[in-house]
Scaffold this active site. Structure first.
Site, PDB file in Angstrom:
ATOM      1  N   GLU A 137     -32.859 -43.665 -15.792  1.00 45.24           N
ATOM      2  CA  GLU A 137     -33.931 -43.244 -14.890  1.00 45.24           C
ATOM      3  C   GLU A 137     -33.390 -42.500 -13.686  1.00 45.24           C
ATOM      4  OE1 GLU A 137     -36.762 -43.581 -11.494  1.00 45.24           O
ATOM      5  OE2 GLU A 137     -34.728 -44.363 -11.676  1.00 45.24           O
ATOM      6  N   ASP A 189     -30.668 -48.792 -15.594  1.00 46.86           N
ATOM      7  CA  ASP A 189     -29.520 -48.202 -14.898  1.00 46.86           C
ATOM      8  C   ASP A 189     -29.638 -48.367 -13.390  1.00 46.86           C
ATOM      9  OD1 ASP A 189     -31.733 -46.400 -15.069  1.00 46.86           O
ATOM     10  OD2 ASP A 189     -30.456 -44.779 -14.355  1.00 46.86           O
TER      11      ASP A 189
END
Length: 485
Positions: free
Chosen positions: A145, A78
């Site tokens: 994350e 991400d």
């Protein structure tokens, strides 16, 4: 396709360009995960998606290196979605537009996603390039994350077979990381106590913009202005003038980014307009002096707005303004054992107004659980005095340094052999996933390194082209030199 595909190392940059074309903000990794899984499957690689949504890709050892210790090469899928106010960009639909700017690569009006897209591209390039020599290899690609470390939290023991983890989520060429801060999210809610807009009032929107923002861990010690804290100070000024009323306030978009913009919708009688304008102008001049050389383009602006249906009660306006003004923000404590390392910090990241509630989000970071809990307690105490509910979630541990790490020594020696200088060993004041991995895999020997990335978590994000080349050289050489079991 963009011009960055011509940069070297070619495979890494080509993968990064492809990643830029696939939207992948936190919580929306499905498309990029599917693309990676399909690509890896087409290469004949073993692909596993775990129960939480992480990907594990296995590649057999290069001939002759089968007896080497197994390596887990790790990145997250991400990216942080941040755009300039004048940039229209839907991060769930629109591609990132990277371009070369001198010695750097950056994006047009948005975050670039080099954090951690360069590391992710490097992992894929290792899988794709059969000239890269390595022992048994697993690539671990985690989800979410940036907004909660969901993938690292959910990583189950027993899935991975390797002994050494190479994390690619660091952001300074020439530095090697052996520890990181833990953190916790503070989620604060106040009921919206309302009353009618006083008769004869007009509406103005106060906007704070032009700030640099940045990563709430890596940049927190640099003295950058927070739009949310500047707005809180202005609201305290405004509170001294009873006829100026607050209808709503909003600032920041992510709890892990220093707020770059904030705004408040105010109502007031015509005879208070000049007072407010003078107050705002005074503060703007002060902020430009105070943050000169750090945030040089702070802009405070008043613009006409539509009259709202309600305003906050005077009591709520006073309590909320005081709580935001008193809310801890910035560096709380420096490490006593490591020079120039932040021990504990906190970021007043997001303020938002909804129909029935005002919400506030802070991210508290610390190298110690005690420091994290102390600032969490201070934050809770401030907002409880204001009548708010405050709860904490997403707590994650720090990664405690291991001075006896064999992979750390290997990386130091390899860096010196390649580039003639010894890298600096550091502890990063940011949330790497390594601390969470230790819970499921306590035996792993871990290290983190990466290329120079500046302005992460803001539209100023940029990655240094030559540093990416050095990062790749170091990664390839380290993989080749992993010792036997």
């Amino acid at each position: 396709m963009s011009s960055i595909r011509q940069l070297s190392p070619h495979l890494l940059w080509q993968f990064f360009d492809t990643l830029c074309s696939i939207p992948h903000p936190s919580g929306h990794e499905a498309a990029v995960r599917q693309w990676i899984a399909d690509w890896a499957g087409s290469q004949g690689l073993e692909v596993i998606q775990d129960a939480i949504g992480n990907l594990i890709i296995r590649k057999a050892a290069t001939a002759g290196l089968e007896r080497c210790k197994g390596v887990i090469l790790q990145a997250h899928m991400d990216m942080v979605p941040q755009a300039n106010a004048d940039t229209e960009h839907d991060f769930t639909q629109d591609p990132i537009q990277p371009y070369i700017d001198g010695a750097w690569v950056r994006a047009r009006g948005t975050t670039l996603g080099a954090d951690n897209g360069i590391g992710l591209a490097a992992c894929l390039a290792v899988l794709a390039d059969d000239k890269v020599q390595h022992g048994p290899l697993e690539v671990l690609l985690t989800i979410d994350e940036e907004s909660g470390m969901t993938g690292a939290f959910g990583l189950a023991p027993g899935l991975l077979q390797g002994e050494i983890l190479l994390n690619t989520d660091s952001e300074q060429d020439g530095d090697v990381y052996m520890g990181c801060a833990g953190g916790v999210d503070a989620n604060i809610t106040l009921p919206y106590e309302q009353e009618p807009v006083p008769t004869g009032h007009q509406a103005l929107r106060l906007t704070i913009s032009g700030l640099r923002g940045g990563h709430s861990g890596i940049n927190i010690h640099q003295g950058r202005a927070s739009a949310n804290k500047l707005l809180a100070e202005l609201l305290m000024d405004i509170g001294q003038h009873e006829t100026i009323r607050l209808a709503e306030l909003n600032g920041g978009t992510l709890r892990n980014a220093i707020a770059r913009e904030a705004s408040a919708l105010l109502t007031l009688p015509a005879d208070a307009m000049e007072t407010l304008a003078r107050l705002v102008d005074t503060r703007q001049q002060q902020y430009r002096r105070e943050f000169a050389g750090v945030d040089d383009f702070i802009a405070l602006e008043l613009t006409p707005a539509g009259l709202p249906a309600r305003v906050m009660t005077t009591a709520l306006q006073q309590r909320l303004s005081a709580a935001l003004f008193a809310c801890p923000h910035g560096v709380m404590e420096m490490s006593r054992s490591m020079r120039d390392v932040v021990q504990t910090s906190t970021n007043l990241g997001v303020i938002s107004t909804e129909a029935k509630h005002i919400h506030v989000q802070c991210l508290i970071r610390s190298l110690s659980d005690e420091g994290r809990e102390r600032v969490a307690g201070q934050t809770q105490a401030v907002f409880r005095l204001a009548g708010a509910d405050c709860h904490f979630d997403g707590a994650y541990p720090g990664w405690q340094p291991d001075p006896d790490s064999a992979v750390m020594q290997l990386l130091l020696d390899t860096h010196k052999a390649l580039f003639g200088v010894q890298p600096e060993v550091k502890v990063i004041h940011a949330g790497l996933e390594c601390g969470l991995f230790k819970a499921a895999y306590p035996e792993w020997d871990m290290v983190s390194f990466g290329p120079t990335i500046q302005g992460a978590h803001s539209p100023d994000e940029r990655v240094h082209i030559e540093a990416v080349s050095r990062f790749w050289q170091l990664l390839v050489r380290v993989l080749k030199q992993i010792p036997e079991r």
